[in-house]
Design a protein around this motif. Structure first.
Motif, PDB file in Angstrom:
ATOM      1  N   GLU A 228       0.848  -1.199   0.000  1.00 45.05           N
ATOM      2  CA  GLU A 228       0.000   0.000   0.000  1.00 45.05           C
ATOM      3  C   GLU A 228       0.881   1.245   0.000  1.00 45.05           C
ATOM      4  O   GLU A 228       1.944   1.280   0.624  1.00 45.05           O
ATOM      5  N   VAL A 229       0.432   2.260  -0.731  1.00 43.42           N
ATOM      6  CA  VAL A 229       1.068   3.579  -0.742  1.00 43.42           C
ATOM      7  C   VAL A 229      -0.036   4.614  -0.594  1.00 43.42           C
ATOM      8  O   VAL A 229      -1.042   4.552  -1.307  1.00 43.42           O
ATOM      9  N   LEU A 230       0.154   5.554   0.328  1.00 43.75           N
ATOM     10  CA  LEU A 230      -0.868   6.585   0.533  1.00 43.75           C
ATOM     11  C   LEU A 230      -0.246   7.798   1.215  1.00 43.75           C
ATOM     12  O   LEU A 230       0.833   7.703   1.812  1.00 43.75           O
ATOM     13  N   HIS A 241      -5.375  -1.642   3.132  1.00 43.54           N
ATOM     14  CA  HIS A 241      -4.859  -3.006   3.101  1.00 43.54           C
ATOM     15  C   HIS A 241      -4.943  -3.618   4.503  1.00 43.54           C
ATOM     16  O   HIS A 241      -4.619  -2.959   5.493  1.00 43.54           O
ATOM     17  N   PRO A 242      -5.372  -4.879   4.615  1.00 39.26           N
ATOM     18  CA  PRO A 242      -5.467  -5.512   5.940  1.00 39.26           C
ATOM     19  C   PRO A 242      -4.154  -5.484   6.716  1.00 39.26           C
ATOM     20  O   PRO A 242      -4.159  -5.368   7.945  1.00 39.26           O
ATOM     21  N   TYR A 243      -3.008  -5.578   6.027  1.00 42.18           N
ATOM     22  CA  TYR A 243      -1.733  -5.543   6.738  1.00 42.18           C
ATOM     23  C   TYR A 243      -1.455  -4.153   7.296  1.00 42.18           C
ATOM     24  O   TYR A 243      -0.971  -4.007   8.425  1.00 42.18           O
ATOM     25  N   PRO A 303      -4.253   1.484  -8.315  1.00 40.48           N
ATOM     26  CA  PRO A 303      -4.846   2.700  -7.738  1.00 40.48           C
ATOM     27  C   PRO A 303      -6.194   2.407  -7.085  1.00 40.48           C
ATOM     28  O   PRO A 303      -7.026   1.686  -7.646  1.00 40.48           O
ATOM     29  N   LEU A 304      -6.399   2.961  -5.913  1.00 44.78           N
ATOM     30  CA  LEU A 304      -7.678   2.850  -5.223  1.00 44.78           C
ATOM     31  C   LEU A 304      -8.426   4.172  -5.290  1.00 44.78           C
ATOM     32  O   LEU A 304      -9.625   4.221  -5.503  1.00 44.78           O
ATOM     33  N   ARG A 305      -7.690   5.245  -5.119  1.00 45.49           N
ATOM     34  CA  ARG A 305      -8.210   6.602  -5.271  1.00 45.49           C
ATOM     35  C   ARG A 305      -7.008   7.504  -5.481  1.00 45.49           C
ATOM     36  O   ARG A 305      -5.858   7.054  -5.352  1.00 45.49           O
ATOM     37  N   PRO A 306      -7.161   8.779  -5.840  1.00 48.23           N
ATOM     38  CA  PRO A 306      -6.008   9.636  -6.114  1.00 48.23           C
ATOM     39  C   PRO A 306      -5.000   9.638  -4.956  1.00 48.23           C
ATOM     40  O   PRO A 306      -5.366   9.886  -3.807  1.00 48.23           O
ATOM     41  N   GLY A 307      -3.752   9.324  -5.279  1.00 51.91           N
ATOM     42  CA  GLY A 307      -2.697   9.333  -4.284  1.00 51.91           C
ATOM     43  C   GLY A 307      -2.554   8.051  -3.496  1.00 51.91           C
ATOM     44  O   GLY A 307      -1.637   7.927  -2.676  1.00 51.91           O
ATOM     45  N   THR A 317     -13.213   1.204  -0.898  1.00 48.23           N
ATOM     46  CA  THR A 317     -12.984   2.605  -0.562  1.00 48.23           C
ATOM     47  C   THR A 317     -12.982   2.725   0.947  1.00 48.23           C
ATOM     48  O   THR A 317     -13.671   1.987   1.645  1.00 48.23           O
ATOM     49  N   PRO A 318     -12.193   3.654   1.523  1.00 43.92           N
ATOM     50  CA  PRO A 318     -12.077   3.751   2.972  1.00 43.92           C
ATOM     51  C   PRO A 318     -13.414   3.863   3.693  1.00 43.92           C
ATOM     52  O   PRO A 318     -13.594   3.310   4.773  1.00 43.92           O
ATOM     53  N   SER A 319     -14.382   4.553   3.129  1.00 37.41           N
ATOM     54  CA  SER A 319     -15.662   4.721   3.793  1.00 37.41           C
ATOM     55  C   SER A 319     -16.437   3.410   3.897  1.00 37.41           C
ATOM     56  O   SER A 319     -17.319   3.260   4.730  1.00 37.41           O
TER      57      SER A 319
END
Length: 344
Positions: A228-230, A241-243, A303-307, A317-319
């Motif tokens: 994961e990168v954010l 990510h679960p980790y 990509p999951l969302r921008p950034g 999505t986080p929500s």
């Protein structure tokens, strides 16, 4: 799109040992922009330091590309690599072990200047300016490393790393050997130097509280892969990510008896060995969301969302994320080789 200062592409680092071939870094893609701090976090043994050393060519990568200012460091012969080393430096984890015990502080700071051909008359002036920048009294210039305190030794390490005015500094756990007060001081110093000099950091750590204070972006590493990168400012709200969420759940909250994320114990499992990595997702044995797809196919970093990018088949999505039952390692758990642990 702005060209990154450092562009790591499909980087792989393998070691041949008596037990076989160990995969420390396996297909990592990562970018660092000029003047940016990217923190690389994960458990001990996940490949963070191997990645950092490969970037600086302190060890040879097995495959992949390391593009720095347009040049592929992984492919350059030593003769062509040497001029670029002015722009690439490292701050090591153990401040005492990283310093020559026979050399005084002034000589240590001047050493990279001499190596890169700085005239003798300019070295002392440059060294004095560096002492002032990192907060070391000039009166300590003739002290040997063992005559300095831990904080002074790490400031000396930082001064040496900055001597050639690098554009990128790899910081390998630079405050882990210091007490909390000194950690705060050194982190503040690194931020001030970055604001002043515009240097970029690849900051390696296993301590989330440390990287939160310094990083612009966070890359999470697990068993040789980036999962994961954010943006650092979205870590607690958007980790998908679960980790990553397991790591966050292992950080104590203000109440020592509480955790910031809900968690519950899961059955004990043996962690995968770096000598025989599993097929599919490498986190599957510890993940409460694992399915047959996870056991069959290795998820790509997408990509999951921008950034933000996540390597998970079931990332939402986080929500939409539900509290996950996460597994925290304890001393009773079996210890694989190499040992992986989370501070709890």
């Amino acid at each position: 799109m702005i060209e990154p200062l450092l562009d790591i592409q499909a980087l792989q680092v393998r070691y041949r040992t008596p037990r076989g071939v160990l995969t420390a870094v396996d297909g990592v893609d990562l970018r660092v922009q000029a003047g940016e701090t990217v923190a690389l976090i994960g458990e001990s043994g996940c490949g963070k330091t191997s990645l950092g050393k490969a970037v600086l060519r302190l060890m040879a990568p097995t495959s992949g590309r390391i593009l720095f200012q347009g040049a592929d460091l992984a492919a350059l012969p030593p003769r062509r690599l040497k001029p670029l080393r002015r722009d690439l430096q490292m701050i090591f984890q153990d401040p005492l072990a990283a310093l020559d015990p026979r050399h005084a502080a002034l000589r240590i700071v001047q050493a990279p200047l001499a190596l890169h051909g700085t005239p003798r008359a300019q070295r002392a002036a440059r060294a004095q300016a560096l002492f002032e920048q990192v907060g070391l009294p000039w009166s300590l210039r003739e002290r040997l490393p063992h005559q300095l305190s831990g904080g002074q030794r790490q400031r000396l390490n930082i001064a040496r790393a900055l001597a050639t005015s690098p554009r990128l500094v790899v910081c390998d756990e630079p405050v882990s050997a210091l007490d909390v007060t000194l950690q705060t001081q050194v982190l503040a110093l690194l931020r001030t130097l970055q604001d002043t000099l515009g240097v970029a950091y690849l900051f390696i750590s296993h301590d989330i509280s440390v990287v939160e204070a310094l990083a612009d972006r966070i890359a999470v590493m697990y068993l040789g892969r980036i999962v994961e990168v954010l943006p650092a400012g979205q870590l607690w709200q958007a980790a998908a990510h679960p980790y990553t969420r397991l790591l966050l759940a292992s950080v104590p909250g203000r109440d020592p008896g509480a955790r910031r994320l809900p968690q519950q114990a899961a059955p004990a499992v043996e962690l995968p060995s770096l000598y025989a990595l599993p097929r599919g997702c490498r986190f599957q044995s510890r993940c409460p969301q694992a399915t047959e797809l996870c056991r069959r196919e290795d998820p790509a970093l997408s990509p999951l969302r921008p950034g933000q990018a996540v390597a998970c088949h079931h990332a939402a999505t986080p929500s939409a994320l539900r509290p996950l039952p996460v597994r925290i390692l304890t001393q009773a758990d079996p210890c694989p080789t190499p040992k992986l642990s989370i501070a709890v």
